[in-house]
Write a protein that holds these residues in place. Structure first.
Motif, PDB file in Angstrom:
ATOM      1  N   CYS A   1       0.827  -1.209   0.000  1.00 25.88           N
ATOM      2  CA  CYS A   1       0.000   0.000   0.000  1.00 25.88           C
ATOM      3  C   CYS A   1       0.859   1.255   0.000  1.00 25.88           C
ATOM      4  O   CYS A   1       0.673   2.151  -0.820  1.00 25.88           O
ATOM      5  N   PHE A   2       1.834   1.321   0.922  1.00 26.63           N
ATOM      6  CA  PHE A   2       2.650   2.537   1.016  1.00 26.63           C
ATOM      7  C   PHE A   2       3.638   2.644  -0.138  1.00 26.63           C
ATOM      8  O   PHE A   2       3.974   3.753  -0.569  1.00 26.63           O
ATOM      9  N   ASP A   3       4.109   1.514  -0.655  1.00 28.17           N
ATOM     10  CA  ASP A   3       4.933   1.578  -1.868  1.00 28.17           C
ATOM     11  C   ASP A   3       4.154   2.245  -2.996  1.00 28.17           C
ATOM     12  O   ASP A   3       4.667   3.116  -3.705  1.00 28.17           O
ATOM     13  N   THR A   4       2.906   1.835  -3.151  1.00 26.65           N
ATOM     14  CA  THR A   4       2.042   2.412  -4.185  1.00 26.65           C
ATOM     15  C   THR A   4       1.796   3.890  -3.926  1.00 26.65           C
ATOM     16  O   THR A   4       1.867   4.726  -4.837  1.00 26.65           O
ATOM     17  N   MET A   5       1.538   4.232  -2.667  1.00 27.07           N
ATOM     18  CA  MET A   5       1.232   5.612  -2.308  1.00 27.07           C
ATOM     19  C   MET A   5       2.399   6.547  -2.625  1.00 27.07           C
ATOM     20  O   MET A   5       2.216   7.618  -3.233  1.00 27.07           O
ATOM     21  N   LEU A   6       3.603   6.164  -2.231  1.00 26.61           N
ATOM     22  CA  LEU A   6       4.742   7.061  -2.427  1.00 26.61           C
ATOM     23  C   LEU A   6       5.128   7.169  -3.900  1.00 26.61           C
ATOM     24  O   LEU A   6       5.621   8.218  -4.338  1.00 26.61           O
ATOM     25  N   ARG A   7       4.892   6.103  -4.665  1.00 30.81           N
ATOM     26  CA  ARG A   7       5.105   6.215  -6.112  1.00 30.81           C
ATOM     27  C   ARG A   7       4.135   7.235  -6.711  1.00 30.81           C
ATOM     28  O   ARG A   7       4.510   8.030  -7.580  1.00 30.81           O
ATOM     29  N   LEU A   8       2.905   7.259  -6.223  1.00 27.91           N
ATOM     30  CA  LEU A   8       1.903   8.198  -6.726  1.00 27.91           C
ATOM     31  C   LEU A   8       2.233   9.629  -6.325  1.00 27.91           C
ATOM     32  O   LEU A   8       1.969  10.572  -7.079  1.00 27.91           O
ATOM     33  N   VAL A   9       2.822   9.805  -5.138  1.00 27.96           N
ATOM     34  CA  VAL A   9       3.212  11.154  -4.706  1.00 27.96           C
ATOM     35  C   VAL A   9       4.197  11.756  -5.698  1.00 27.96           C
ATOM     36  O   VAL A   9       4.097  12.935  -6.077  1.00 27.96           O
ATOM     37  N   SER A  10       5.149  10.946  -6.148  1.00 24.56           N
ATOM     38  CA  SER A  10       6.134  11.467  -7.105  1.00 24.56           C
ATOM     39  C   SER A  10       5.484  11.809  -8.442  1.00 24.56           C
ATOM     40  O   SER A  10       5.956  12.694  -9.151  1.00 24.56           O
ATOM     41  N   LEU A  11       4.378  11.125  -8.770  1.00 27.80           N
ATOM     42  CA  LEU A  11       3.704  11.404 -10.036  1.00 27.80           C
ATOM     43  C   LEU A  11       2.928  12.718 -10.001  1.00 27.80           C
ATOM     44  O   LEU A  11       2.862  13.437 -10.998  1.00 27.80           O
ATOM     45  N   ILE A  12       2.307  13.031  -8.862  1.00 27.12           N
ATOM     46  CA  ILE A  12       1.502  14.261  -8.833  1.00 27.12           C
ATOM     47  C   ILE A  12       2.374  15.501  -8.738  1.00 27.12           C
ATOM     48  O   ILE A  12       1.893  16.616  -8.934  1.00 27.12           O
ATOM     49  N   ALA A  13       3.653  15.325  -8.436  1.00 25.18           N
ATOM     50  CA  ALA A  13       4.577  16.461  -8.405  1.00 25.18           C
ATOM     51  C   ALA A  13       5.691  16.207  -9.410  1.00 25.18           C
ATOM     52  O   ALA A  13       6.873  16.270  -9.089  1.00 25.18           O
ATOM     53  N   GLY A  14       5.292  15.897 -10.656  1.00 24.00           N
ATOM     54  CA  GLY A  14       6.253  15.522 -11.681  1.00 24.00           C
ATOM     55  C   GLY A  14       6.970  16.690 -12.309  1.00 24.00           C
ATOM     56  O   GLY A  14       6.635  17.859 -12.105  1.00 24.00           O
ATOM     57  N   LEU A  15       7.970  16.362 -13.095  1.00 26.80           N
ATOM     58  CA  LEU A  15       8.815  17.373 -13.726  1.00 26.80           C
ATOM     59  C   LEU A  15       8.094  18.181 -14.798  1.00 26.80           C
ATOM     60  O   LEU A  15       8.641  19.173 -15.278  1.00 26.80           O
ATOM     61  N   GLU A  16       6.887  17.757 -15.191  1.00 26.63           N
ATOM     62  CA  GLU A  16       6.141  18.535 -16.172  1.00 26.63           C
ATOM     63  C   GLU A  16       5.593  19.828 -15.581  1.00 26.63           C
ATOM     64  O   GLU A  16       5.112  20.691 -16.310  1.00 26.63           O
ATOM     65  N   GLN A  17       5.671  19.975 -14.248  1.00 25.99           N
ATOM     66  CA  GLN A  17       5.151  21.159 -13.580  1.00 25.99           C
ATOM     67  C   GLN A  17       6.282  22.098 -13.189  1.00 25.99           C
ATOM     68  O   GLN A  17       7.438  21.695 -13.060  1.00 25.99           O
ATOM     69  N   THR A  18       5.916  23.341 -12.965  1.00 27.43           N
ATOM     70  CA  THR A  18       6.892  24.287 -12.431  1.00 27.43           C
ATOM     71  C   THR A  18       7.211  23.893 -10.990  1.00 27.43           C
ATOM     72  O   THR A  18       6.495  23.115 -10.360  1.00 27.43           O
ATOM     73  N   VAL A  19       8.303  24.443 -10.472  1.00 30.79           N
ATOM     74  CA  VAL A  19       8.652  24.180  -9.077  1.00 30.79           C
ATOM     75  C   VAL A  19       7.509  24.624  -8.167  1.00 30.79           C
ATOM     76  O   VAL A  19       7.130  23.919  -7.226  1.00 30.79           O
ATOM     77  N   ARG A  20       6.937  25.769  -8.473  1.00 30.69           N
ATOM     78  CA  ARG A  20       5.805  26.270  -7.677  1.00 30.69           C
ATOM     79  C   ARG A  20       4.648  25.270  -7.712  1.00 30.69           C
ATOM     80  O   ARG A  20       4.045  24.954  -6.685  1.00 30.69           O
ATOM     81  N   GLY A  21       4.347  24.777  -8.923  1.00 32.08           N
ATOM     82  CA  GLY A  21       3.254  23.824  -9.066  1.00 32.08           C
ATOM     83  C   GLY A  21       3.505  22.540  -8.304  1.00 32.08           C
ATOM     84  O   GLY A  21       2.600  21.966  -7.693  1.00 32.08           O
ATOM     85  N   ARG A  22       4.757  22.086  -8.307  1.00 32.68           N
ATOM     86  CA  ARG A  22       5.079  20.856  -7.575  1.00 32.68           C
ATOM     87  C   ARG A  22       4.879  21.047  -6.072  1.00 32.68           C
ATOM     88  O   ARG A  22       4.310  20.194  -5.391  1.00 32.68           O
ATOM     89  N   TYR A  23       5.336  22.177  -5.563  1.00 32.07           N
ATOM     90  CA  TYR A  23       5.157  22.428  -4.131  1.00 32.07           C
ATOM     91  C   TYR A  23       3.668  22.552  -3.777  1.00 32.07           C
ATOM     92  O   TYR A  23       3.231  22.097  -2.711  1.00 32.07           O
ATOM     93  N   ALA A  24       2.901  23.161  -4.677  1.00 34.93           N
ATOM     94  CA  ALA A  24       1.458  23.288  -4.419  1.00 34.93           C
ATOM     95  C   ALA A  24       0.814  21.900  -4.319  1.00 34.93           C
ATOM     96  O   ALA A  24      -0.050  21.659  -3.469  1.00 34.93           O
ATOM     97  N   GLN A  25       1.227  20.988  -5.197  1.00 31.96           N
ATOM     98  CA  GLN A  25       0.693  19.632  -5.143  1.00 31.96           C
ATOM     99  C   GLN A  25       1.118  18.916  -3.864  1.00 31.96           C
ATOM    100  O   GLN A  25       0.338  18.170  -3.255  1.00 31.96           O
ATOM    101  N   LEU A  26       2.357  19.143  -3.450  1.00 32.34           N
ATOM    102  CA  LEU A  26       2.891  18.419  -2.292  1.00 32.34           C
ATOM    103  C   LEU A  26       2.268  18.856  -0.972  1.00 32.34           C
ATOM    104  O   LEU A  26       2.366  18.143   0.029  1.00 32.34           O
ATOM    105  N   GLU A  27       1.633  20.034  -0.958  1.00 34.69           N
ATOM    106  CA  GLU A  27       0.958  20.460   0.274  1.00 34.69           C
ATOM    107  C   GLU A  27      -0.092  19.436   0.707  1.00 34.69           C
ATOM    108  O   GLU A  27      -0.300  19.214   1.903  1.00 34.69           O
TER     109      GLU A  27
END
Length: 1382
Positions: free
Chosen positions: A863-889
């Motif tokens: 479960c947590f392996d899956t979860m942390l892989r998904l976290v990296s996807l929602i803050a991917g390199l296709e976004q600006t740094v600002r956008g990544r931090y906004a997602q990570l909140e």
């Protein structure tokens, strides 16, 4: 003209001098009539032709029956009547001509040499009458007589070629009326035979070539065979080339050449053809005398050619010149000219087209007025052949006015004109009837789009089907009629949802494409229509192949459409729609980015007052909304609301699209509410969505989606306010949506899911078991009906999991319900499609259920392996740094929760791996982009170079791309969107490159999250790294020591998140109000608790003991890696500072911090020597930066350090205030390994890379430092305030300047946790450098490094501490100084 005037005058005088009884008088009268007829044909003077007819009538009256000259006189008067008919269009003249010519034929004996000519003349007049009143019997008789003339002439007859030519023209006319392909082929054959009979150099050859070219043109218009139009152009070119300069026929032949070139341009879109056509037409006009009767026609045709080029290029000068030429043609046309209605109509068409381009209503009014005049003039002559085409053009112009004004009277008048043209004035069997029916169908379709009247679209389909049925196979217009029939079927499908309509529409469009040759100018339009129909069928059936094929066809339409073409905006909008639909199905961000880009460009290309603007704005808003729902980027939903509001502003109240626009706006308001929590947003959403439902007819196919969407907004408000009436209404409207939706409809799973969600919310509030049962039933059906691979599957499964979990917890306790819930969560979180955010939500639910009910289940690891892989996807390199931090909140603390679960299962290895994988994601991404590639380069230099280049581009894109805002122009938004798409493609390329690298032996884990075994390989020898995990369930430390295979797990049972939060609040209260006391000292109490509950237990577990400073033993190092709220607490100062048991961390070890373990191990692994040329110290003080308080002590600080460095032989350089610019500072950072910045610092939590140091001449941003290639960076001393203060919402992302300087390449950084005083800062700094200078080896090259910086800071802070008392203020003075890195 002088010759003909002299001849007419002489003949008139001869007649005047001839007595009435003279036998030669009839002959002289006839000759005078012929001369006057010739002058009329040259000047167009009606008095001449009337006089000619009068003279010829006298000649006939004076000639007795049976006289040998009578047939000739009858023939001559027939020709005169014909000339006047051609000028005035008066049918009585044509009738008189036919009567006279019949008498001439009847009076001529069989076998007479002149009989073929007389027959041919009669045929010409009959042919003319046929062209005027379309009585087929006239043409049939003309063809029959002309054939007889050819037969009578026989081989060798001097006029046989002319008779064949006339026969060809008659066949061509009949073809134009009946569309019978054999007629036009007969015409071509006859005219080719005629040419073959004429010897080279004969003056008749150009005439015959022109006629042959016209026949080839007509056959091309019927079959679309390009070889025919090529033959036509060849014949017309020869005709022009064989015509001497100055020949009166040359303008007419240039006109015919222009017409053929123009037709080929319409087929191929080749600009050189239309440019040559215009040039030929202009030459024809220049050669024609100003009083030439044919000049108005030449001017009109020039306007037509300019029209064609305008439609291709959009150059307004062309349409303006066209109007000017055609206006001049109309102005100089003699009153009553038979062609005047057609010329007026063409002028009206040009005015209409300019109005379409500019939006100028005066042009469309002028067009209508001009075309109405054309219709009136044509009506005066009775039965004018051009009336149907004039009425069609008039109807089209009125329809455009309707689109601008919305006046239904205009629409009704438009349909009336189309009906008159198609039904009342065009007889059955006419070759033009299919075109008229097609136009009528278009008008009825537009009427339906405006009024929603089903009878209109049914009529439209009926007449367009009839147009197809009446059109022969192989006819060039058949693809057009098929495509338009498909379009009308599509319109009805949108209204009724009848699958048969859209299936037939696709079929008709496919037939149209098959019949349309590649390179045809209409191919983009037909591809677009087919792509649209497939997209709609995909929406209805969910058949994925349809949307794939639709995107392919719509892309091809855009690619084939020339830049500047007025249809390009429409094609881009439709392509954006298909991309949006595929995104909704697959969740691929590139699709929605492409959709937004296409639709932004469509809006940009659309004039502000264009009738389609509201549709394009609404579509753009929908695509922006879809992306917001996936990424949560606030600027997207703000722009979406703005687009939808603009769409509504330009939508008439009675327009059929109004409900859709209202519904879409409501969706954007709802999404904005979910992001901001503003209750006014959700109230507005419900209001506009209620109105959308109210305005939608009960049998409308769009009603179910609008009911569902209204239910969505009501459910969202219920979740916020708890108002039961909202959720009750939501359930009612969503049930109705399901009931209205047929089985098999692609949207049914979505409606069932929405109903199930509302029922679940109601159950959570009311406990009504029937609602839970109904929710599970609806949600199960939604999951079952959802196609495999649909992007919504994870959301449906997660919602079903909630329903099962609620039943297990609240109602049943049945283990099967829990199993179902866990299974649904697992399925949703592990899905290969869908939004990462949705899947992450499912993973959170999965984890919560496991921890609550099965805390020791091995499934927790998956479960947590899956979860942390998904976290990296929602803050991917296709976004600006600002956008990544906004997602990570929204993901803050997930890695800590995972690590706590691992620790509870005694899996410290997994805990460490998860903490490294799930924290400081943005800094890790930056580090990955900068990772050394030496090993990879040795195996594949090209791949390494590609990865390196892509990394640089990605790093720059992530930090430099701007953010959209409300005042931004559309052009700026498009530019930003293009940048975003470029970054998205770079991110996808990066992923592909990593896959390639990982496919190579030995690189399987290239840039993947590190395994524990890899992390443990490169630990520092001088002390442990201690990671402290903070979670609501438990707190643990993981100590990493060199030589061990796995972390040492140290539970911290006495510490908790609650305590840490309390301690931080106490510290903050003291920082806000120094000296504030509640019982014993708050600061002392915090430090004591940190010592007893955290630091001392860790030191004990490590076996550390207190070291007596007087013995000279070197203290070991310890690196603290705190998480969560602990990152804001001073572990490096933990201790008991009062009483007999006083002890602190200073007695045991030298403390440093690190944001992650990898930040240290990467330095140990890749530690490289510093270039001796760069070794040295660069200092700057900026005491009076604009907008910041003065810090004069910084000048003294750097002066003192600089002098000490010089005295110790250190290479040093110092600048104060205005002595140095930001750029100069960057240059010196390249030249010096160590820097000391004594200035104000400003931290930006939202945009960390915009955190900056304030200088006199500007700001030095962290992002700018990161872009610099600081190969020799060693030590950064940040003598500025709050340089290591984190961001509360992103406590595990180390969003501060100190961490940023580590990321920029510095091995070690000195910073501060909070504001520092001027004097303490000077004291610590000078003591720090004195320690380093004193212990640094003497080097002849004035080298300097910060290897002992941690010990230096430890010493400097100790000295400051020991010099102060134990007051709160004193502690707050020395605690903030911290060391990061090696």
């Amino acid at each position: 003209m002088a010759d003909i005037n002299e001849a007419a005058s002489a003949l008139q005088r001869l007649v005047d001098l001839t007595p009435t009884s003279d036998a030669y008088l009839p002959n002289r009268l006839s000759n005078l009539g012929l001369a006057l007829t010739g002058r009329f044909e040259r000047t167009g003077d009606l008095s001449d032709i009337s006089n000619a007819i009068s003279q010829l009538q006298k000649a006939i009256m004076l000639t007795p029956e049976g006289h040998s000259e009578l047939p000739g006189y009858l023939t001559n008067i027939g020709s005169a009547f014909t000339s006047r008919f051609e000028r005035t269009g008066d049918l009585s003249d044509n009738t008189q001509a036919i009567s006279a010519q019949r008498k001439a034929v009847d009076a001529t004996p069989q076998g007479h040499d002149d009989l073929p000519t007389l027959l041919s003349n009669l045929c010409i007049s009959l042919h003319q009458r046929f062209q005027r009143d379309r009585e087929l019997s006239d043409n049939t008789e003309a063809v029959s007589m002309q054939k007889r003339a050819v037969e009578l002439a026989g081989v060798g007859h001097p006029n046989l070629a002319a008779y064949l030519c006339n026969l060809g023209n008659m066949f061509m006319s009949r073809f134009e009326w009946t569309g019978e392909l054999s007629d036009i082929s007969e015409a071509v054959v006859a005219q080719q035979k005629a040419i073959a009979l004429i010897p080279d150099g004969h003056g008749a050859i150009p005439i015959l070539l022109r006629n042959l070219g016209n026949s080839f043109s007509r056959r091309f218009e019927r079959t679309g065979d390009v070889s025919d139009i090529t033959e036509a152009i060849s014949a017309q070119r020869r005709a022009v080339d064989l015509t001497p300069q100055g020949d009166v026929e040359l303008p007419g032949r240039l006109d015919s050449l222009s017409g053929a070139l123009s037709r080929r341009f319409e087929r191929t879109g080749e600009l050189s053809d239309i440019s040559e056509a215009i040039s030929a037409q202009q030459k024809a006009i220049a050669l024609a005398p100003q009083d030439h009767a044919y000049l108005p026609s030449l001017l009109t045709n020039l306007g037509v050619c300019l029209n064609h080029r305008f439609e291709r290029t959009g150059d307004l000068s062309d349409i303006t010149e066209a109007i000017s030429a055609q206006q001049r043609g109309v102005d100089i046309a003699p009153p009553g000219h038979a062609n005047l209605p057609s010329w007026l109509n063409n002028l009206g068409v040009s005015l209409y087209r300019r109005s379409k381009a500019t939006g100028d209503m005066s042009d469309i009014d002028d067009a209508i007025s001009t075309q109405q005049r054309a219709a009136d003039v044509a009506s005066l002559s009775g039965g004018h052949a051009a009336i149907p085409s004039i009425l069609v053009s008039l109807g089209t112009s009125i329809e455009v006015r309707f689109e601008r004004t919305g006046d239904v009277n205009d629409l009704n008048e438009c349909i009336s004109h189309y009906k008159a043209a198609a039904i009342e004035l065009t007889p059955l069997g006419s070759a033009t009837l299919p075109a008229q029916l097609n136009n009528l169908g278009g008008s009825l379709t537009h009427c339906f789009e405006r009024t929603g009247e089903l009878s209109s679209i049914s009529q439209a389909i009926h007449v367009r089907k009839r147009a197809v049925e009446l059109t022969a196979q192989g006819h060039e217009n058949l693809p057009l009629y098929l495509s338009n029939l498909g379009t009308s079927l599509t319109c009805r499908f949108k209204r009724t949802g009848n699958i048969a309509d859209i299936t037939q529409s696709v079929s008709e469009h496919e037939k149209a494409i098959e019949l349309t040759p590649h390179g045809h100018t209409d191919l983009p339009s037909r591809l677009n229509s087919l792509g649209l129909a497939r997209t709609l069928r995909f929406e209805r059936t969910g058949e994925f192949a349809d949307i794939i094929q639709a995107i392919s066809e719509l892309k091809e339409a855009v690619e084939l459409c020339p830049q500047g073409h007025p249809s390009l905006a429409s094609y881009l909008t439709d392509l954006g729609g298909s991309f949006t639909h595929r995104f909704e199905r697959m969740g691929e961000l590139t699709d929605i980015a492409d959709a937004i880009s296409a639709r932004q460009k469509a809006v940009e290309l659309t004039p502000q007052n264009h009738n389609a603007m509201h549709l394009r704005l609404g579509n753009l808003g929908n695509s922006l909304t879809r992306r917001f729902e996936q990424t949560g980027e606030l600027s997207d939903i703000i722009q979406a609301i703005q687009s939808h509001k603009q769409a509504l502003e330009c939508t008439p109240d009675s327009h059929t699209t109004l409900p859709a626009h209202l519904d879409d706006l409501g969706g954007s308001f709802t999404d904005h509410f979910e992001k901001t929590g503003e209750l006014t947003d959700i109230a507005d959403a419900i209001s506009v969505r209620r109105r959308a439902v109210d305005l939608t007819p009960q049998n409308h196919s769009g009603l179910p989606i609008r009911l569902t969407n209204l239910g969505s907004s009501l459910t969202r408000r219920f979740e916020r306010t708890g108002e039961l009436a909202d959720i009750a209404e939501a359930i009612i409207v969503r049930r109705r949506a399901v009931e209205l939706t047929p089985e098999g409809h692609a949207d049914l799973p979505g409606y069932l899911n929405s109903l199930g969600t509302s029922l679940t919310r109601s159950f959570e509030r009311t406990g009504d078991a029937t609602h839970n049962a109904d929710a599970i039933s609806s949600l199960k059906k939604a999951v079952d009906l959802s196609p495999q691979g649909h992007a919504s599957q994870p959301a449906y499964s997660n919602n079903l999991a909630f329903a099962f979990h609620h039943r297990y917890v609240i109602l049943s306790g049945n283990i099967e319900d829990l199993e179902e819930a866990l299974s649904c969560c697992r399925t949703a979180a592990s899905a290969t499609v869908g939004s990462p955010k949705t899947k992450l939500l499912a993973a959170k639910h999965w984890a919560h259920a496991l921890i609550l009910h099965r805390p020791n289940s091995p499934e927790i690891l998956l479960c947590f392996d899956t979860m942390l892989r998904l976290v990296s996807l929602i803050a991917g390199l296709e976004q600006t740094v600002r956008g990544r931090y906004a997602q990570l909140e929204s993901t803050s603390g997930l890695a800590l929760k995972a690590a706590a679960a691992a620790c509870a299962m005694d899996r410290p290895v997994k805990a460490l791996e998860w903490l490294e994988q799930g924290r400081c994601l943005v800094w890790t991404q930056l580090n990955n982009l900068r990772t050394p590639l030496d090993n990879l380069r040795a195996h594949d230099e090209a791949l390494a170079r590609c990865i390196e280049d892509t990394a640089k581009l990605l790093e720059n894109a992530g930090s430099s791309r701007g953010q959209p805002h409300g005042t931004m122009s559309l052009a700026q938004s498009i530019s930003l969107e293009d940048e975003a798409r470029a970054q998205l493609r770079l991110a996808r390329k990066w992923d592909d490159l990593l896959k390639r690298a990982r496919a190579m032996p030995g690189f399987e884990s290239f840039l993947m999250p590190l395994q524990c075994s890899n992390i443990m390989q490169h630990l520092p020898e001088s002390g442990p790294i201690v990671v402290i995990n903070m979670d609501a369930r438990r707190c643990d430390a993981l100590a990493l020591l060199a030589g061990l295979d796995e972390p040492l797990h140290i539970p911290l049972p006495e510490f908790s998140v609650e305590k840490a939060t309390k301690y931080r609040a106490l510290l903050n209260s003291q920082l806000r109000i120094p000296g504030n006391r509640c019982g014993d000292s708050a600061v002392h109490r915090v430090l004591r608790r940190l010592w007893e509950e955290v630091v001392k237990p860790i030191l004990d577990a490590l076996g550390y003991s207190k070291i007596d400073r007087t013995t000279g033993h070197v203290l070991p190092r310890i690196w603290w890696c705190p998480t969560g709220v602990l990152t804001f607490l001073p572990l490096h100062a933990a201790g008991i500072y009062q009483g007999p048991d006083a002890e602190c961390i200073f007695d045991y070890a030298v403390s440093s911090y690190t944001p992650t373990v990898s930040a240290i191990t990467d330095r140990v692994k890749n530690d490289s020597s510093i270039d001796t040329k760069a070794s040295g110290l660069f200092l700057t003080s900026q005491p009076n930066a604009p907008g910041a308080s003065s810090i004069p002590g910084t000048t003294k600080e750097v002066q003192s350090i600089s002098e000490r460095a010089k005295n110790n032989g250190i290479r040093v350089q110092k600048f104060v205030g205005d002595e140095m610019s930001v750029d100069a500072c960057l240059e010196h950072m390249q030249k010096f390994s160590c820097i000391h910045l004594a200035c104000h610092g400003s931290q930006n939590g939202a945009e960390p890379l915009q955190s900056r140091f304030l200088f006199h001449q500007g700001s030095l941003e962290l992002g700018t430092i990161l872009k610099s290639n600081l190969k020799n960076a060693d030590l950064a001393f940040l003598s500025a305030c709050q340089t290591s203060t984190g961001e509360e919402k992103l406590s595990d992302e180390a969003v501060h300047l100190a961490a940023g300087m580590l990321a920029a390449g510095y091995r070690r950084v000195v910073g501060t946790m909070w504001s520092i005083g001027d004097q303490p800062a000077q004291t610590v700094a000078t003591t720090f450098y004195d320690y380093l200078f004193a212990r640094g080896e003497a080097k002849s090259d004035a080298a300097f490094d910060g290897a002992l910086s941690a010990y230096a800071l430890h010493h400097a802070v100790q000295q400051l501490r020991l010099s102060l008392d134990d007051s709160e203020h004193s502690f707050l003075t020395w605690i903030p100084f911290v060391h990061f890195g090696l």
